[in-house]
Design a protein around this motif. Structure first.
Motif, PDB file in Angstrom:
ATOM      1  N   LYS A  31       0.834  -1.208   0.000  1.00 11.60           N
ATOM      2  CA  LYS A  31       0.000   0.000   0.000  1.00 11.60           C
ATOM      3  C   LYS A  31       0.869   1.259   0.000  1.00 11.60           C
ATOM      4  CE  LYS A  31      -3.680   0.205   2.575  1.00 11.60           C
ATOM      5  NZ  LYS A  31      -4.559   0.118   3.776  1.00 11.60           N
ATOM      6  N   THR A  32       1.945   1.227   0.775  1.00  9.23           N
ATOM      7  CA  THR A  32       2.867   2.364   0.789  1.00  9.23           C
ATOM      8  C   THR A  32       3.494   2.550  -0.587  1.00  9.23           C
ATOM      9  OG1 THR A  32       3.374   1.998   3.133  1.00  9.23           O
ATOM     10  CG2 THR A  32       4.953   3.288   1.860  1.00  9.23           C
ATOM     11  N   ASN A  33       3.835   1.440  -1.205  1.00  8.86           N
ATOM     12  CA  ASN A  33       4.441   1.489  -2.536  1.00  8.86           C
ATOM     13  C   ASN A  33       3.455   2.027  -3.572  1.00  8.86           C
ATOM     14  OD1 ASN A  33       7.017   0.630  -3.906  1.00  8.86           O
ATOM     15  ND2 ASN A  33       5.545  -0.456  -5.195  1.00  8.86           N
ATOM     16  N   ARG A  34       2.178   1.663  -3.421  1.00 11.37           N
ATOM     17  CA  ARG A  34       1.148   2.164  -4.337  1.00 11.37           C
ATOM     18  C   ARG A  34       1.052   3.690  -4.259  1.00 11.37           C
ATOM     19  NH1 ARG A  34      -4.075  -1.879  -3.575  1.00 11.37           N
ATOM     20  NH2 ARG A  34      -3.115  -3.776  -4.450  1.00 11.37           N
ATOM     21  N   LYS A  35       1.075   4.211  -3.040  1.00 11.68           N
ATOM     22  CA  LYS A  35       0.985   5.664  -2.879  1.00 11.68           C
ATOM     23  C   LYS A  35       2.210   6.343  -3.488  1.00 11.68           C
ATOM     24  CE  LYS A  35       0.033   9.297   0.500  1.00 11.68           C
ATOM     25  NZ  LYS A  35       0.984  10.248  -0.109  1.00 11.68           N
ATOM     26  N   ARG A  36       3.378   5.748  -3.248  1.00 15.33           N
ATOM     27  CA  ARG A  36       4.595   6.310  -3.821  1.00 15.33           C
ATOM     28  C   ARG A  36       4.501   6.349  -5.338  1.00 15.33           C
ATOM     29  NH1 ARG A  36       7.939   2.924  -1.894  1.00 15.33           N
ATOM     30  NH2 ARG A  36       8.597   4.146  -0.096  1.00 15.33           N
ATOM     31  N   LEU A  37       3.973   5.283  -5.936  1.00 16.89           N
ATOM     32  CA  LEU A  37       3.857   5.209  -7.393  1.00 16.89           C
ATOM     33  C   LEU A  37       2.880   6.260  -7.913  1.00 16.89           C
ATOM     34  CD1 LEU A  37       4.343   3.950 -10.143  1.00 16.89           C
ATOM     35  CD2 LEU A  37       2.702   2.139  -9.547  1.00 16.89           C
ATOM     36  N   LYS A  38       1.711   6.353  -7.288  1.00 20.34           N
ATOM     37  CA  LYS A  38       0.710   7.339  -7.732  1.00 20.34           C
ATOM     38  C   LYS A  38       1.246   8.766  -7.621  1.00 20.34           C
ATOM     39  CE  LYS A  38      -3.722   4.999  -6.976  1.00 20.34           C
ATOM     40  NZ  LYS A  38      -5.002   5.046  -6.227  1.00 20.34           N
ATOM     41  N   ASP A  39       1.877   9.045  -6.485  1.00 23.54           N
ATOM     42  CA  ASP A  39       2.415  10.392  -6.276  1.00 23.54           C
ATOM     43  C   ASP A  39       3.521  10.700  -7.275  1.00 23.54           C
ATOM     44  OD1 ASP A  39       0.652  10.654  -4.195  1.00 23.54           O
ATOM     45  OD2 ASP A  39       2.152  10.387  -2.605  1.00 23.54           O
ATOM     46  N   GLY A  40       4.369   9.707  -7.544  1.00 26.57           N
ATOM     47  CA  GLY A  40       5.458   9.903  -8.479  1.00 26.57           C
ATOM     48  C   GLY A  40       4.975  10.115  -9.895  1.00 26.57           C
ATOM     49  N   LEU A  41       3.967   9.355 -10.308  1.00 27.21           N
ATOM     50  CA  LEU A  41       3.400   9.529 -11.647  1.00 27.21           C
ATOM     51  C   LEU A  41       2.782  10.920 -11.790  1.00 27.21           C
ATOM     52  CD1 LEU A  41       1.697   6.021 -12.078  1.00 27.21           C
ATOM     53  CD2 LEU A  41       3.613   6.882 -13.446  1.00 27.21           C
ATOM     54  N   ALA A  42       2.075  11.345 -10.752  1.00 29.84           N
ATOM     55  CA  ALA A  42       1.442  12.666 -10.794  1.00 29.84           C
ATOM     56  C   ALA A  42       2.490  13.771 -10.863  1.00 29.84           C
ATOM     57  CB  ALA A  42       0.543  12.845  -9.576  1.00 29.84           C
ATOM     58  N   ALA A  43       3.548  13.626 -10.062  1.00 36.18           N
ATOM     59  CA  ALA A  43       4.599  14.643 -10.046  1.00 36.18           C
ATOM     60  C   ALA A  43       5.296  14.751 -11.394  1.00 36.18           C
ATOM     61  CB  ALA A  43       5.609  14.322  -8.944  1.00 36.18           C
ATOM     62  N   ASN A  44       5.405  13.618 -12.085  1.00 39.13           N
ATOM     63  CA  ASN A  44       6.072  13.597 -13.395  1.00 39.13           C
ATOM     64  C   ASN A  44       5.107  13.893 -14.540  1.00 39.13           C
ATOM     65  OD1 ASN A  44       8.421  12.871 -12.063  1.00 39.13           O
ATOM     66  ND2 ASN A  44       8.154  10.669 -12.429  1.00 39.13           N
ATOM     67  N   GLU A  45       3.843  14.152 -14.185  1.00 44.52           N
ATOM     68  CA  GLU A  45       2.789  14.404 -15.176  1.00 44.52           C
ATOM     69  C   GLU A  45       2.653  13.239 -16.163  1.00 44.52           C
ATOM     70  OE1 GLU A  45       3.551  18.203 -16.974  1.00 44.52           O
ATOM     71  OE2 GLU A  45       3.011  19.313 -15.157  1.00 44.52           O
ATOM     72  N   ASP A  46       2.777  12.031 -15.602  1.00 46.60           N
ATOM     73  CA  ASP A  46       2.574  10.810 -16.385  1.00 46.60           C
ATOM     74  C   ASP A  46       1.143  10.319 -16.208  1.00 46.60           C
ATOM     75  OD1 ASP A  46       5.136  10.540 -17.521  1.00 46.60           O
ATOM     76  OD2 ASP A  46       5.940   9.710 -15.656  1.00 46.60           O
ATOM     77  N   PRO A  47       0.707   9.353 -17.035  1.00 38.79           N
ATOM     78  CA  PRO A  47      -0.676   8.870 -16.953  1.00 38.79           C
ATOM     79  C   PRO A  47      -1.050   8.358 -15.562  1.00 38.79           C
ATOM     80  CG  PRO A  47       0.354   8.104 -18.968  1.00 38.79           C
ATOM     81  CD  PRO A  47       1.431   8.746 -18.160  1.00 38.79           C
TER      82      PRO A  47
END
Length: 340
Positions: A31-47
């Motif tokens: 779950k922690t990894n999922r949040k990291r992934l979502k936040d990282g994608l958003a920060a990079n303006e990725d899908p």
């Protein structure tokens, strides 16, 4: 065959099955990894992902206790195909999709940075855990003649490869529920899932076998393929299925995928041959169970040799008190004196 159902069932429950607390700890990391992934994608303006789902042994409840605590969880991330666009407007390549996920997950605080592998992005943790993040795209196909839409998933591997881990989980859970009267709703109980765990434990019982023997997915499908005609007792079921797998692999190593029209492994697979050879070798230890004079000590030693453990020899003989009465009782009735 000497009845060792209680001991084999207890071994699976106490020594093989991953405890619920460990499962919770592993999922908390996911779950922690999922949040990291979502936040990282958003920060990079990725899908933005359309979903993230656990799969594999965690979802099928076949994770087992690992002596070196090298636990892993497969936690797939799903995107719409139309969102994964390359720099020139075409489809994003599978490698680019995995690189995108790696970039979103990367954190300089990791002791070991995430790694892009052939079928996933792997995130390492200091405690020995790792999380594999396979990347999928959801593909919708519209028939040009009928206008009917169908959909499927594709994995970012060496190419975009059709794959459906969620359907595999549904197949596994459905098989356990349909075939096992003691199956629980969450899939944690059921003789099928328990035998799969035991055979996975056998496959990982010797350090020298690591990397040489069939993985849990292949073992799960082999158990399902050869499930017919098994016994009610766990010890008999395990032995019968193990023998059937050995016999099957002696003439064919190909194993069909449970939900796709393809094979998981093909004829001549070296790891399947290794599994055959080890079963053929270690099942001989259980032959003593069929002998008329097989006592508790011999039976427990046989199972220890099969699983490469000393756990069984430490188990008390459930018939010990009765056996002692049978031996001593008649002598007492005859007025004889027995000394310890």
């Amino acid at each position: 065959m000497r009845d060792c159902h209680l001991q084999v069932a207890k071994y699976q429950r106490e020594e093989v099955r991953l405890p619920n607390e460990a499962r919770k700890d592993i999922f908390a990391r996911a779950k922690t990894n999922r949040k990291r992934l979502k936040d990282g994608l958003a920060a990079n303006e990725d899908p933005t992902p359309i979903g993230q789902r656990t799969q594999g042994s965690y979802a099928m409840r076949t994770m087992i206790v690992e002596k070196d605590e090298d636990y892993d969880i497969d936690d797939g991330v799903y995107f719409k195909k139309d969102d994964l666009v390359g720099p020139k407007g075409g489809d994003m390549t599978p490698l680019a999709a995995r690189d995108m996920v790696w970039d979103a997950l990367y954190d300089k605080r990791f002791t070991i940075p995430p790694e892009v592998l052939k079928n996933c992005v792997r995130v390492y943790y200091n405690e020995g855990y790792h999380i594999d993040v396979p990347v999928y795209r959801h593909v919708i196909v519209k028939d040009a003649w009928t206008g009917k839409e169908t959909d499927h998933y594709e994995l970012a591997s060496s190419n975009w490869k059709r794959s459906d881990a969620l359907a595999v989980t549904s197949w596994f859970q459905g098989f356990n529920k349909e075939r096992c009267a003691n199956a629980s709703k969450d899939g944690d109980k059921g003789q099928f899932v328990e035998v799969v765990r035991l055979l996975k434990a056998f496959a990982r019982s010797r350090t020298s076998w690591k990397g040489k023997i069939s993985n849990g997915f292949v073992i799960s499908k082999l158990v399902a393929d050869l499930w017919a005609g098994v016994a009610d007792r766990d010890d008999k079921t395990l032995r019968n299925v193990a023998k059937a797998i050995r016999d099957k692999l002696s003439w064919s190593q190909a194993v069909k995928h449970p939900v796709l029209d393809e094979n998981i492994i093909e004829e001549g697979n070296a790891k399947a041959k290794f599994l055959h050879d080890r079963l053929d070798e270690k099942l001989k230890h259980l032959d003593v169970l069929d002998e008329g004079d097989c006592d508790h000590e011999k039976a427990m030693s046989a199972w220890d040799n099969f699983f490469n453990t000393d756990w069984f020899s430490q188990q008390p003989d459930p018939d010990g008190a009765k056996s002692l009465t049978q031996k001593v009782g008649p002598a007492i009735k005859r007025g004889e004196t027995r000394y310890a």
